[in-house]
Design a protein around this motif. Structure first.
Motif, PDB file in Angstrom:
ATOM      1  N   LEU A  31       1.695  -5.129   5.691  1.00 49.13           N
ATOM      2  CA  LEU A  31       3.230  -4.935   6.034  1.00 49.13           C
ATOM      3  C   LEU A  31       3.884  -6.103   5.911  1.00 49.13           C
ATOM      4  O   LEU A  31       5.002  -6.191   5.687  1.00 49.13           O
ATOM      5  N   GLY A  34       5.257  -6.161   2.511  1.00 53.95           N
ATOM      6  CA  GLY A  34       6.417  -5.230   2.518  1.00 53.95           C
ATOM      7  C   GLY A  34       7.471  -5.997   3.407  1.00 53.95           C
ATOM      8  O   GLY A  34       8.650  -5.846   2.760  1.00 53.95           O
ATOM      9  N   VAL A  38      11.120  -6.709   1.112  1.00 56.54           N
ATOM     10  CA  VAL A  38      12.393  -6.174   1.675  1.00 56.54           C
ATOM     11  C   VAL A  38      13.293  -7.483   1.994  1.00 56.54           C
ATOM     12  O   VAL A  38      14.523  -7.465   1.647  1.00 56.54           O
ATOM     13  N   PHE A 303       9.004  -4.989   9.965  1.00 47.86           N
ATOM     14  CA  PHE A 303       9.409  -4.170   8.912  1.00 47.86           C
ATOM     15  C   PHE A 303      10.621  -3.311   8.859  1.00 47.86           C
ATOM     16  O   PHE A 303      11.516  -3.186   8.116  1.00 47.86           O
ATOM     17  N   ALA A 307      14.022  -3.558   7.048  1.00 53.34           N
ATOM     18  CA  ALA A 307      14.518  -2.426   6.137  1.00 53.34           C
ATOM     19  C   ALA A 307      15.593  -1.540   6.723  1.00 53.34           C
ATOM     20  O   ALA A 307      16.549  -1.500   5.843  1.00 53.34           O
TER      21      ALA A 307
END
Length: 348
Positions: A31, A34, A38, A303, A307
């Motif tokens: 995560l 990620g 992002v 996250f 996003a």
């Protein structure tokens, strides 16, 4: 010395030992990757597109005046605010849902965010306060709401079902109060309150980063320490008491910590819906644990919000949607699915 128990490893050094869950560490690491990807993507795109090299150069003060202004003043504070607010909401939601032993017990469902919104709008309408004053109003509103819910739900102990039902009632009352205040405000204050109530990361500055960052720095370690009590409370009040947990004191302390995280996150970005609601259940599924996963929930919240903000900025570019609209699009179907599922199983 290291011992293996299931997916966990117990690391001992003399009289000190710590239990490390390998799956949780793996999930949090993925995560984190990620989130960084992002967030970097979010900093790169916009009316003035930048490459990865330009972003990194600007972050470290070697990217030229234009790139440094865009990155350091506009996009980096926004990205960091999204990460920190998402983490605070995710952690807060995991704590509330665990105490309530109900996925509907997140702060945006049981009224704490609505209470924080009432406090902020009250400051905007009657005192025309600065951003700092609005943040203070949001924190005060969240704390007062939590105290009301706790007192009204108390009846020889804190029942999870009473906590959720009283919280929903207080939330509706606070929302009605917000509507009343808006009818009494002039057009400028109405516009300011409407933007704040939608939940937006547009225009976030380093002040907002410091606000929610300080909250996480102080409160998150205390919540992590409280994870052990949460795990025992998940077994039921009687079992937790038998295992040595002072149930009511532990619940009150954890609620205060979770309210602080939620209120300061709302103070920084407005009442962003459904992040606290979805982060905990997603984290539990990813870690495959029946207990509250406060650290993985923080990573999931960060996250999802990062996003969602990227999508909100680009889906109708050059027009930017408030991130609260995007999180509602994500969370509302999940809420309907959850209500339908619980109704079928007789849990409602």
């Amino acid at each position: 010395m290291t011992a293996v128990v299931g997916t966990a490893r117990v690391v001992r050094a003399g009289s000190f030992s710590v239990r490390v869950d390998v799956r949780s560490v793996t999930v949090c690491s993925l995560l984190l990757v990620g989130i960084l990807v992002v967030a970097t993507w979010s900093i790169m795109v916009g009316d003035f597109p930048l490459s990865v090299r330009q972003v990194l150069s600007a972050v470290f003060g070697d990217g030229g005046d234009d790139a440094e202004f865009i990155v350091q003043t506009l996009r980096l504070p926004r990205a960091l605010t999204a990460i920190l607010v998402g983490a605070a909401l995710g952690m807060s939601g995991a704590v509330f849902q665990s105490i309530a032993r109900n996925p509907l017990g997140s702060p945006d469902i049981v009224g704490f965010q609505q209470g924080a919104a009432f406090g902020a709008v009250l400051v905007i309408v009657y005192w025309g306060g600065s951003s700092l004053a609005v943040a203070g109003g949001a924190v005060a509103g969240g704390v007062v709401t939590a105290l009301l819910v706790y007192v009204l739900a108390w009846k020889r102990g804190l029942s999870s079902s009473r906590l959720v039902l009283v919280g929903i009632g207080i939330g509706f009352t606070a929302a009605a109060g917000v509507d009343y205040l808006i009818t009494r405000a002039d057009i400028y204050d109405v516009q300011r309150a409407a933007v704040w109530l939608t939940g937006s990361l547009n225009g976030r500055s380093w002040d907002h980063v410091r606000t929610v960052g300080l909250a996480l720095l102080v409160l998150a370690p205390l919540v992590i320490i409280g994870q052990r009590s949460l795990d025992r409370l998940d077994l039921g009040d009687d079992t937790a008491a038998a295992l040595g947990v002072r149930v009511n004191r532990a619940k009150l302390g954890l609620i205060v910590l979770a309210v602080g995280l939620s209120a300061l996150a709302v103070a920084a970005a407005g009442p962003i819906a459904f992040i606290a609601f979805v982060a905990g259940p997603i984290a539990r599924r990813m870690v495959n644990s029946p207990n509250a996963c406060v650290v993985p929930a923080a990573f999931v919240g960060a996250f999802v919000l990062t996003a969602a903000d990227l999508v909100a900025r680009r889906v109708l570019a050059p027009t930017e949607l408030p991130v609260g609209v995007m999180t509602a699009i994500i969370g509302a179907p999940y809420l309907l699915w959850l209500l339908t599922r619980r109704a079928r199983t007789g849990a409602l």
